[in-house]
Design an enzyme around this catalytic site. Structure first.
Site, PDB file in Angstrom:
ATOM      1  N   ASP A 161       9.414  64.277  -5.088  1.00  0.00           N
ATOM      2  CA  ASP A 161      10.367  63.176  -5.092  1.00  0.00           C
ATOM      3  C   ASP A 161      11.479  63.085  -4.004  1.00  0.00           C
ATOM      4  O   ASP A 161      11.820  64.226  -3.598  1.00  0.00           O
ATOM      5  CB  ASP A 161      10.735  62.863  -6.431  1.00  0.00           C
ATOM      6  CG  ASP A 161      10.447  61.351  -6.960  1.00  0.00           C
ATOM      7  OD1 ASP A 161      10.473  60.554  -6.008  1.00  0.00           O
ATOM      8  OD2 ASP A 161      10.174  61.019  -8.192  1.00  0.00           O
ATOM      9  N   ASP A 223       7.142  52.764  -7.871  1.00  0.00           N
ATOM     10  CA  ASP A 223       6.355  53.131  -9.060  1.00  0.00           C
ATOM     11  C   ASP A 223       5.474  52.153  -9.665  1.00  0.00           C
ATOM     12  O   ASP A 223       6.218  51.062 -10.070  1.00  0.00           O
ATOM     13  CB  ASP A 223       7.220  53.881 -10.187  1.00  0.00           C
ATOM     14  CG  ASP A 223       7.553  55.254  -9.728  1.00  0.00           C
ATOM     15  OD1 ASP A 223       7.362  55.796  -8.682  1.00  0.00           O
ATOM     16  OD2 ASP A 223       8.321  55.702 -10.663  1.00  0.00           O
TER      17      ASP A 223
END
Ligand code: NAG
Ligand code: NAG
Ligand code: NAG
Length: 413
Positions: A161, A223
Site C-alpha cells: 500500500d 478500494d
C-alpha cells in the site's frame, strides 16, 4: 564498421523496448486468483466470541481448507492473502515485523507452511510508510529487512500500500522494494498501489510505463466497498479508462480493479453475474473477499464456472474492449484462445445492462471483422449451452434483462 554497429544498435534497441520495459520475473502469467481479507474482514481485530469478522489464524486456515476441499483450488483459486492489521504494534528487538500474538499465535511461517501443504500460495501486506494505512508498523526504512522476512515466512504474493507518503517516497519505495523482493531469490508476486496514490492522493497522472516495469499488478482506483453501487462504479471506471489501461495489461503485469464482493451478501444473482463477467472479460485478478462458509450454492457454481474462468485466465491476457451501445448498456469484446489454425481466434462478448429495463440488441459480426470462413459455434457461458452456429455475415440477437449480463463465447468451426 559504423554501419555494422548501427544495425546492431537498432536491433538491440527494438528488442529491448519489448523486453526490458515490463517486469519479467516469470510470475503472474495469468491474473492472480484467490482470496484477500480486506474487502469483507477489514481490520477485524476484536475477535470477541460470535464475532463474524475476526482476522486470525483459524480464518486463514479455514479459507485454505475451503479452497482445498470445495473445488476452488481445481478451478484456479490459489493465493490466500492477509491484508492490513495482522501484526503486533512493535517490531522485535532485531527490528523485524511480528505477527499479532493473540490472533496468529503460531506466527506467519506456520501459516505459510499450512497453506503450502495444501498446494496453495500465501500472500501478505505492507505499506511503504512508517505505518500501514491502519497504523500498524510499515516498511519505511525497513524495505530490505521486511522483504527478507516475508521471504523467510514463505510469502508468494505481497500487496504493498502507499498511505501517508510523499510522491518522492512513493516513486522510490516501490522500485526499491521490488529490487529487495527480487534479491531474496523467492518468487513473490509484487502488487502495488502506486498509481492509485499518484492519481488520487498526489493528483498527478501515473507513469504506467514505469509501474509496469516494477510491479506484477497495480491498483488504479479506490478500494471496493461491499455494495453494488461500488462494484458497478469500479466496472464503469475501467470501461472509461480502457484506452489508457489496456496498453499495459498482459501476462506478468496487470491492472487490478480490486476484489470480487460475491459471497458477501451484497449482490443479487444478476449483479454477481455482472461483476464476475466483466472482471473475467477484463482479464482482471479474481480475488474473493468473503466468509467462505456463507457462499451460496449458486455463487459457488458461478465462481467455479470453468467456461468463465477460461475467459478470465486466457493466456493471451487481453483486456476486453468496451463499446457503448446506449447509456447504461455496453458490449465488451475480447479475443482469446483457442485459435483455429493459428489464424482465427475465439472471441467472447459480454452485454452488460446496468439499466432497470430489459434491453434488446444484436451483434453484427462484420463490425468486428470476424473472418473465420467456416463460422463459429456460440456458447452461452452462464447456461453452458452451445445454442447457435453463425457465419461471419450473421447477426446474433440478444435480449438482456434489466441489471443483468449475457456472456457468449464464439469458437471458430
Ligand atoms: C529477478 O529479476 C530477474 C531479472 O528481471 C529475473 O530474471 C528473475 O526471475 C527475478 N527473480 C526473482 C526471484 O524475482
Ligand atoms: C512520481 O511519479 C509520477 C508519475 O508516476 C510523476 O508525475 C511525479 O512527478 C513523480 N514525482 C517525483 C517527485 O519523482
Ligand atoms: C482474422 O482476424 C484476426 C484478428 O483480427 C487476425 O489476427 C487474422 O490474421 C485474420 N485472419 C485472416 C486469415 O485474415
Amino acid at each position: 564498421m559504423f554501419n555494422f554497429r548501427c544495425a546492431v544498435c537498432i536491433l538491440f534497441f527494438t528488442f529491448s523496448l519489448d523486453k526490458v520495459d515490463l517486469l519479467e520475473n516469470g510470475l503472474a502469467r495469468t491474473p492472480p486468483m484467490g482470496w484477500m481479507s480486506w474487502g469483507y474482514y477489514m481490520c477485524g481485530t476484536k475477535c470477541e466470541p460470535g464475532d463474524d469478522k475476526c482476522l486470525d489464524e483459524s480464518l486463514i486456515m479455514s479459507v485454505a481448507d475451503a479452497f482445498y476441499n470445495e473445488g476452488y483450488q481445481e478451478a484456479g483459486y490459489e493465493y490466500i492473502i492477509i491484508d492490513d492489521c495482522w501484526s503486533e504494534m512493535q517490531r522485535d528487538e532485531r527490528g523485524r515485523l511480528v505477527a499479532d500474538k493473540k490472533r496468529f499465535p503460531r506466527g506467519m511461517k506456520f501459516l505459510g507452511d499450512y497453506i503450502h501443504s495444501k498446494g496453495l500460495k500465501f500472500g501478505m501486506y505492507t505499506n511503504v510508510a512508517p505505518v500501514t494505512c491502519m497504523q500498524y508498523p510499515g516498511s519505511y526504512s525497513y524495505l530490505k529487512k521486511d522483504a527478507d522476512t516475508f521471504a523467510e515466512w514463505g510469502v508468494d504474493y505481497l500487496k504493498v500500500d502507499g498511505c501517508f507518503v510523499s510522491e518522492e517516497i512513493l516513486n522510490e519505495s516501490y522500485i526499491k522494494l521490488g529490487k529487495h523482493l527480487n534479491n531474496t531469490g523467492r518468487p513473490i508476486v509484487f502488487s502495488c498501489s502506486w498509481p492509485y496514490y499518484i492519481q488520487y492522493i498526489i493528483n498527478k497522472s501515473p507513469d504506467y510505463v514505469q509501474v509496469a516495469k516494477y510491479c506484477n499488478l497495480w491498483r488504479n482506483f479506490h478500494d471496493i466497498q461491499t455494495t453494488w453501487p461500488s462494484a458497478r462504479g469500479v466496472l464503469q471506471y475501467y470501461e472509461s479508462n480502457y484506452q489508457l489501461f489496456s496498453k499495459y495489461h498482459g501476462p506478468g503485469h496487470w491492472n487490478d480493479p480490486d476484489m470480487l464482493i460475491i459471497g458477501t451478501g451484497a449482490l443479487t444473482h444478476s449483479q454477481s453475474r455482472i461483476q464476475l463477467a466483466v472482471m473475467a472479460m477484463l482479464s482482471a485478478p479474481l480475488l474473493l473477499s468473503c466468509n467462505m462458509k456463507r457462499i451460496t450454492p449458486y455463487e459457488k457454481q458461478l465462481l467455479q464456472n470453468m467456461d468463465l474462468i477460461a475467459i478470465a485466465q486466457d493466456p493471451l491476457g487481453i483486456m476486453a474492449e468496451p463499446y457503448d451501445v446506449i447509456p447504461g448498456i455496453s458490449s465488451w469484446m475480447k479475443p482469446h484462445l483457442p485459435r483455429k489454425g493459428d489464424l482465427y481466434p475465439s472471441y467472447s462478448f459480454a452485454f452488460v445492462n446496468l439499466n432497470k429495463n430489459d434491453a434488446h440488441g444484436y451483434i453484427d459480426l462484420k463490425r468486428f471483422s470476424f473472418n473465420a470462413t467456416d463460422g463459429y459455434t456460440v456458447l452461452d457461458v452462464f447456461t453452458g449451452q452451445y445454442f447457435l452456429n453463425v457465419t461471419p455475415t450473421d447477426r446474433i440477437e440478444v435480449t438482456v434483462k434489466g441489471e443483468d449480463v449475457t456472456l457468449y463465447s464464439l469458437f471458430p468451426l
